[in-house]
Design a protein around this motif. Structure first.
Motif, PDB file in Angstrom:
ATOM      1  N   HIS A 332      12.516  -9.929  -6.746  1.00 27.78           N
ATOM      2  CA  HIS A 332      12.748  -9.411  -8.031  1.00 27.78           C
ATOM      3  C   HIS A 332      13.975  -9.996  -8.710  1.00 27.78           C
ATOM      4  O   HIS A 332      14.999 -10.104  -8.163  1.00 27.78           O
ATOM      5  CB  HIS A 332      12.850  -7.828  -7.880  1.00 27.78           C
ATOM      6  N   ALA A 333      13.714 -10.851  -9.667  1.00 27.59           N
ATOM      7  CA  ALA A 333      14.671 -11.702 -10.321  1.00 27.59           C
ATOM      8  C   ALA A 333      15.794 -10.716 -10.936  1.00 27.59           C
ATOM      9  O   ALA A 333      16.881 -10.850 -11.090  1.00 27.59           O
ATOM     10  CB  ALA A 333      14.107 -12.397 -11.436  1.00 27.59           C
ATOM     11  N   GLY A 334      15.192  -9.480 -11.310  1.00 25.35           N
ATOM     12  CA  GLY A 334      16.320  -8.587 -12.128  1.00 25.35           C
ATOM     13  C   GLY A 334      17.123  -7.761 -10.970  1.00 25.35           C
ATOM     14  O   GLY A 334      17.918  -7.094 -11.163  1.00 25.35           O
ATOM     15  N   PHE A 335      16.297  -7.454  -9.842  1.00 23.79           N
ATOM     16  CA  PHE A 335      17.051  -6.540  -8.896  1.00 23.79           C
ATOM     17  C   PHE A 335      16.949  -7.509  -7.294  1.00 23.79           C
ATOM     18  O   PHE A 335      15.889  -7.487  -6.737  1.00 23.79           O
ATOM     19  CB  PHE A 335      16.404  -5.222  -8.751  1.00 23.79           C
ATOM     20  N   ALA A 336      18.132  -8.037  -7.240  1.00 25.36           N
ATOM     21  CA  ALA A 336      18.026  -9.032  -6.162  1.00 25.36           C
ATOM     22  C   ALA A 336      17.895  -8.521  -4.713  1.00 25.36           C
ATOM     23  O   ALA A 336      17.299  -9.348  -3.895  1.00 25.36           O
ATOM     24  CB  ALA A 336      19.017 -10.080  -6.202  1.00 25.36           C
ATOM     25  N   SER A 337      17.986  -7.326  -4.552  1.00 22.29           N
ATOM     26  CA  SER A 337      17.933  -6.708  -3.195  1.00 22.29           C
ATOM     27  C   SER A 337      16.496  -6.189  -2.813  1.00 22.29           C
ATOM     28  O   SER A 337      16.090  -5.620  -1.866  1.00 22.29           O
ATOM     29  CB  SER A 337      18.738  -5.547  -3.151  1.00 22.29           C
ATOM     30  N   LEU A 338      15.735  -6.246  -3.951  1.00 22.22           N
ATOM     31  CA  LEU A 338      14.130  -5.417  -3.800  1.00 22.22           C
ATOM     32  C   LEU A 338      13.296  -6.536  -3.474  1.00 22.22           C
ATOM     33  O   LEU A 338      13.263  -7.898  -3.823  1.00 22.22           O
ATOM     34  CB  LEU A 338      14.007  -4.753  -5.078  1.00 22.22           C
ATOM     35  N   LEU A 339      12.297  -6.165  -2.722  1.00 21.82           N
ATOM     36  CA  LEU A 339      11.048  -6.877  -2.363  1.00 21.82           C
ATOM     37  C   LEU A 339       9.740  -6.090  -2.720  1.00 21.82           C
ATOM     38  O   LEU A 339       9.786  -4.941  -2.549  1.00 21.82           O
ATOM     39  CB  LEU A 339      10.852  -7.469  -0.826  1.00 21.82           C
ATOM     40  N   ARG A 340       8.820  -6.785  -3.305  1.00 21.89           N
ATOM     41  CA  ARG A 340       7.516  -5.854  -3.709  1.00 21.89           C
ATOM     42  C   ARG A 340       6.286  -6.386  -2.801  1.00 21.89           C
ATOM     43  O   ARG A 340       6.093  -7.527  -2.612  1.00 21.89           O
ATOM     44  CB  ARG A 340       7.282  -6.231  -5.188  1.00 21.89           C
ATOM     45  N   PHE A 341       5.674  -5.234  -2.186  1.00 19.06           N
ATOM     46  CA  PHE A 341       4.591  -5.470  -1.203  1.00 19.06           C
ATOM     47  C   PHE A 341       3.462  -4.852  -1.977  1.00 19.06           C
ATOM     48  O   PHE A 341       3.281  -3.752  -2.022  1.00 19.06           O
ATOM     49  CB  PHE A 341       4.836  -4.836   0.124  1.00 19.06           C
ATOM     50  N   THR A 342       2.364  -5.835  -2.142  1.00 19.82           N
ATOM     51  CA  THR A 342       1.162  -5.257  -2.887  1.00 19.82           C
ATOM     52  C   THR A 342       0.471  -4.270  -1.680  1.00 19.82           C
ATOM     53  O   THR A 342       0.305  -4.723  -0.428  1.00 19.82           O
ATOM     54  CB  THR A 342       0.071  -6.241  -3.140  1.00 19.82           C
ATOM     55  N   ALA A 343       0.134  -3.063  -2.136  1.00 23.94           N
ATOM     56  CA  ALA A 343      -0.560  -2.303  -0.966  1.00 23.94           C
ATOM     57  C   ALA A 343      -2.080  -2.843  -0.887  1.00 23.94           C
ATOM     58  O   ALA A 343      -2.720  -3.523  -1.539  1.00 23.94           O
ATOM     59  CB  ALA A 343      -0.579  -0.877  -1.639  1.00 23.94           C
ATOM     60  N   ALA A 344      -2.489  -2.256   0.398  1.00 24.53           N
ATOM     61  CA  ALA A 344      -3.873  -2.560   0.867  1.00 24.53           C
ATOM     62  C   ALA A 344      -4.199  -1.537   1.905  1.00 24.53           C
ATOM     63  O   ALA A 344      -3.251  -0.654   2.284  1.00 24.53           O
ATOM     64  CB  ALA A 344      -3.789  -3.977   1.620  1.00 24.53           C
ATOM     65  N   PRO A 345      -5.392  -1.539   2.388  1.00 26.84           N
ATOM     66  CA  PRO A 345      -5.908  -0.519   3.527  1.00 26.84           C
ATOM     67  C   PRO A 345      -4.871  -0.549   4.665  1.00 26.84           C
ATOM     68  O   PRO A 345      -4.379  -1.690   4.928  1.00 26.84           O
ATOM     69  CB  PRO A 345      -7.093  -0.835   3.670  1.00 26.84           C
ATOM     70  N   ILE A 346      -4.604   0.330   5.291  1.00 24.32           N
ATOM     71  CA  ILE A 346      -3.607   0.603   6.236  1.00 24.32           C
ATOM     72  C   ILE A 346      -4.292  -0.434   7.512  1.00 24.32           C
ATOM     73  O   ILE A 346      -3.392  -1.049   8.145  1.00 24.32           O
ATOM     74  CB  ILE A 346      -3.763   1.764   7.191  1.00 24.32           C
TER      75      ILE A 346
END
Length: 361
Positions: A332-346
């Motif tokens: 995240h450019a705006g929140f440097a401590s965050l990472l985003r994971f696309t969800a998927a089936p377990i």
């Protein structure tokens, strides 16, 4: 004859030539790519193949008749045909809305950070951007801050992403009604980006206001990112005006036929896929907590999970570790401590948890 240097000086705008051209990163073979927020599910490929096999040749060789197709698509979206306009992806819808409305006001109010396409189109047209920032020390956008700005700003375009495209958070019913009412009272156009609404299930929260436009997408909730189909719904006068700015026949008949077949004729299968993705998102959030690595998952109403790694350097190292193990996530450019994971089936996420477990402290 006019030379190129003269043409460049006469017609090119310096602030535009210096802008980066939007593009997507090349794909990495063999990686589990959780960085793009596309729909990820093993049942999606055979479902799409079945839909493509059912297409009539006429959808390819004949020009699409937009009024007829919009009438059919309106049933899928849940609105009247007069309330719906279509675009080749939500990115294009954003650009057309900026052209049609924000160029008149000369300004926009944007959550900061938000989907970068909004700021790009504003910069392209030299439109002033007023930032709506999260509360200091939090990851929350307070509706009362936007209402305060609307009361003190001349008529403008106010953009809300709900659910938020980086954080996954949503505004509650009271906040949505207060924002819409304040925008209406002070003469603002409220644009609500609902591209993740399929994973929230409360699209009606913003309906009933004649000063609200809602942007939707078939990329996240229907698995049609490659077909490029977005839409805008709103009061008929707003949509009627917006139609005049749409690029002529920009959406193909094939795209519309696939969207209709998938979302209308195979709705049960698509609902089951989305349910699996939601289950995977919640399972991953629980696993992250159980790892006891000071990783904090944020509540999400989207097809992704955002995780707070604690600090900017922690997020950078974790992203590199995941990439080395073949798992790609988005920072995240705006929140440097965050990472985003696309969800998927377990079943696909055990690989992610294993990599997180092996990450250095």
């Amino acid at each position: 004859m006019t030379d190129l240097a003269t043409v460049t000086q006469s017609y090119f705008q310096p602030h535009i030539t210096g802008m980066a051209i939007p593009s997507r990163r090349p794909r990495r073979d063999g990686a589990l790519d959780l960085s793009r927020n596309e729909m990820i599910h093993p049942a999606l490929d055979p479902l799409v193949k079945a839909v493509l096999a059912e297409l009539a040749p006429a959808t390819v060789v004949e020009y699409p008749i937009y009024p007829e197709l919009i009438g059919e698509l309106a049933d899928v979206v849940g609105c009247r045909p007069a309330e719906l306009e279509i675009f080749p992806g939500s990115d294009d819808a954003i650009g057309v809305i900026v052209d049609a409305f924000a160029t008149r006001t000369g300004s926009m109010v944007l959550q900061d950070p938000t989907y970068p396409t909004y700021r790009y189109h504003a910069q392209l047209r030299d439109i002033e951007v007023l930032s709506w920032l999260p509360r200091p020390g939090t990851l929350l956008f307070a509706a009362e801050d936007a209402r305060w700005a609307m009361k003190r700003t001349p008529s403008t375009v106010v953009v809300v992403t709900d659910p938020h495209g980086m954080l996954g958070s949503v505004l509650d019913e009271e906040a949505t009604q207060e924002l819409a009412a304040t925008a209406h009272r002070y003469g603002h156009l409220l644009v609500v980006d609902q591209c993740y609404e399929a994973f929230r299930g409360n699209a009606g929260a913003w309906r009933g206001w004649d000063n609200v436009l809602r942007i939707g997408s078939f990329s996240k909730g229907a698995g049609l990112a490659g077909m490029r189909l977005g839409y805008v719904t709103g009061a008929p006068p707003l949509v009627d005006y917006l139609r005049r700015w749409r690029r002529a026949a920009a959406v193909s008949g094939v795209t519309l036929a696939v969207a209709l077949a998938l979302c209308r004729d195979h709705r049960g299968e698509l609902d089951a896929i989305r349910d699996d993705i939601i289950d995977g998102r919640e399972w991953l959030a629980g696993q992250v907590v159980d790892l006891e690595k000071r990783l904090a998952p944020l509540p999400s109403n989207t097809n992704f999970l955002t995780v707070d790694a604690g600090g900017a350097e922690d997020a950078r190292r974790l992203k590199e570790h995941l990439a080395a193990s073949g798992v790609l996530v988005q920072s995240h450019a705006g929140f440097a401590s965050l990472l985003r994971f696309t969800a998927a089936p377990i079943s696909l996420l055990h690989r992610v948890v294993a990599s997180l477990r092996d990450a250095p402290a």
